[in-house]
Design an enzyme around this catalytic site. Sequence first.
Site, PDB file in Angstrom:
ATOM      1  N   GLU A  33       0.826  -1.212   0.000  1.00 28.40           N
ATOM      2  CA  GLU A  33       0.000   0.000   0.000  1.00 28.40           C
ATOM      3  C   GLU A  33       0.857   1.257   0.000  1.00 28.40           C
ATOM      4  O   GLU A  33       0.433   2.315  -0.459  1.00 28.40           O
ATOM      5  CB  GLU A  33      -0.923   0.019   1.237  1.00 28.40           C
ATOM      6  N   HIS A  53       8.423 -26.633  -1.654  1.00 25.73           N
ATOM      7  CA  HIS A  53       7.845 -27.787  -2.360  1.00 25.73           C
ATOM      8  C   HIS A  53       6.705 -27.365  -3.279  1.00 25.73           C
ATOM      9  O   HIS A  53       5.972 -28.217  -3.790  1.00 25.73           O
ATOM     10  CB  HIS A  53       7.377 -28.833  -1.340  1.00 25.73           C
ATOM     11  N   LYS A  85     -14.061  -0.101  -4.261  1.00 22.74           N
ATOM     12  CA  LYS A  85     -15.176   0.298  -3.377  1.00 22.74           C
ATOM     13  C   LYS A  85     -16.207   1.084  -4.178  1.00 22.74           C
ATOM     14  O   LYS A  85     -17.414   0.881  -4.048  1.00 22.74           O
ATOM     15  CB  LYS A  85     -14.665   1.158  -2.216  1.00 22.74           C
TER      16      LYS A  85
HETATM   17  O1  LIG Z   1      -9.633   1.100   9.582  1.00 25.08           O
HETATM   18  P1  LIG Z   1     -10.483   1.233   8.376  1.00 25.08           P
HETATM   19  O2  LIG Z   1     -10.884   2.634   8.103  1.00 25.08           O
HETATM   20  O3  LIG Z   1     -11.681   0.314   8.474  1.00 25.08           O
HETATM   21  O4  LIG Z   1      -9.649   0.792   7.107  1.00 25.08           O
HETATM   22  C1  LIG Z   1      -9.108  -0.492   6.982  1.00 25.08           C
HETATM   23  C2  LIG Z   1      -8.171  -0.594   5.839  1.00 25.08           C
HETATM   24  O5  LIG Z   1      -8.788  -0.171   4.650  1.00 25.08           O
HETATM   25  C3  LIG Z   1      -7.926   0.639   3.897  1.00 25.08           C
HETATM   26  O6  LIG Z   1      -8.278   1.969   4.078  1.00 25.08           O
HETATM   27  C4  LIG Z   1      -8.028   0.347   2.428  1.00 25.08           C
HETATM   28  O7  LIG Z   1      -9.331   0.228   2.043  1.00 25.08           O
HETATM   29  C5  LIG Z   1      -6.575   0.356   4.465  1.00 25.08           C
HETATM   30  O8  LIG Z   1      -5.666   1.316   4.190  1.00 25.08           O
HETATM   31  C6  LIG Z   1      -6.917   0.221   5.908  1.00 25.08           C
HETATM   32  O9  LIG Z   1      -5.867  -0.381   6.591  1.00 25.08           O
END
Ligand SMILES: O=P(O)(O)OC[C@H]1O[C@](O)(CO)[C@@H](O)[C@@H]1O
Length: 447
Positions: free
Chosen positions: A289, A310, A424
């Site tokens: 990320e 393996h 998303k």
């Molecule tokens: O803590 P949140 O806001 O639920 O996000 C969880 C995860 O989702 C992300 O924002 C990515 O969608 C990550 O960077 C983060 O670690």
Amino acid sequence: MKNINLDITKAAQFLKAGTVEAYESRVKAAQEALENGTCPGNDFLGWLHLPSSITPAFLDEIQATADILRAKCEVIVVAGIGGSYLGARAVIEALGNSFAWLLQDKKNPTILFAGNNIGEDYLFELTDYLKDKKFGVINISKSGTTTETALTFRLLKKQCEAQRGKEDARDVIVEVTDAKKGAARICADKEGYKSFIIPDNVGGRFSVLTPVGLLPIACAGFDVKELVGGAQEMERACGMNVPFAENPAAQYAAVRNGLYNAGKKIEIVVNYQPKLHFFAEWWKQLYGESEGKDHKGIFPAACDFTTDLHSMGQWIQEGERSIFETVISVEEPERKLLFPHDEENLDGLNFLEGKRVDDVNKMAELGTRLAHVDGGVPNIRISVPRLNAYYIGQLIYFFEIACGISGNLLQVNPFNQPGVEAYKKNMFALLNKPGYEAESKAIRERL
Ligand SMILES: O=P(O)(O)OC[C@H]1O[C@](O)(CO)[C@@H](O)[C@@H]1O
């Protein structure tokens, strides 16, 4: 006391002489930019001196909440995804018994993880398993709006209240979230749940040393003071006043960027202890990320050895030469088990009789290292004296600070993750989420 130790000799030998040393001034500039807050993403640098800023009183508060959950729950479900999940799981699995969930261990609650997928079977089976259990929930979400986690928390909150009653449930539901905004914050305030804050300036993947990681880890029965102590020692050992040649984070950042620029586009983090599987998952998010953007970045992969020798061993030995390995090697296991004698010796292994199992593992590691280097795979080795909370704390901070430096060397913003929003957006458009009307129409025309 010894620290974790980095050996880059078998990686640097693949680069032109002086390549690593040539990074010194750029690494220094990256360190200064982090320290002075002048780098991209400078509003997310709260992790940089987090270890040394953690107070004993704060750890006592974490422990006190963990003790309540431990006393009242036989199972604790930790709901979270990405940075709100992987750090806790990495540490708990590294330090715990490999068969923890099968042990009838009355001293420690079983820790389960959820909120990290949308698998209907997974959630059905989880809620089904919890039906006759005294369980509690730690809901972890910085934004408080992540679909996977929010869905899981909805299910678990209702079930916990149904099984225990609203009053009792209030004692065993804890929220770890933003100080002011998001559904988790509103819910915690409305219901009167105990809550912990994820600082604004600490991104999810850098948050394991906040309550995001510390609370579940304390609930599992591990020593968060030792964990933080190890991280504090690495904060010192990787500080910008430590000379380049002696600074493990600076060296790691330099050599992996040198390798990347020499065509090694994939880094495989390797362990020889299955307990480190989730540590590598945490590392994958941290580096993936942070660096995978602007069409750049080393692809972070992971293998569990000798298991994957393996399966993936053939590719690593003889596939495309675009990889390098970073091996996390534990010097001394916590347990002792000797190779037994066998009268018949059908497997021909009596020559190993009386040796520790780890002696065999270490020779597998050394043999693999030599073979892979011979096969053209640069090898970075991080040796860890023992697999305990203190050294896991060291590893965490080492990889975090090296990531900050490395991302700056790569000239990306290591602290954002805009690319994660794409799926998303499409998912919400396809689900006809209110507010996504235009996107819904547009995406349906493409189907
Ligand atoms: O803590 P949140 O806001 O639920 O996000 C969880 C995860 O989702 C992300 O924002 C990515 O969608 C990550 O960077 C983060 O670690």
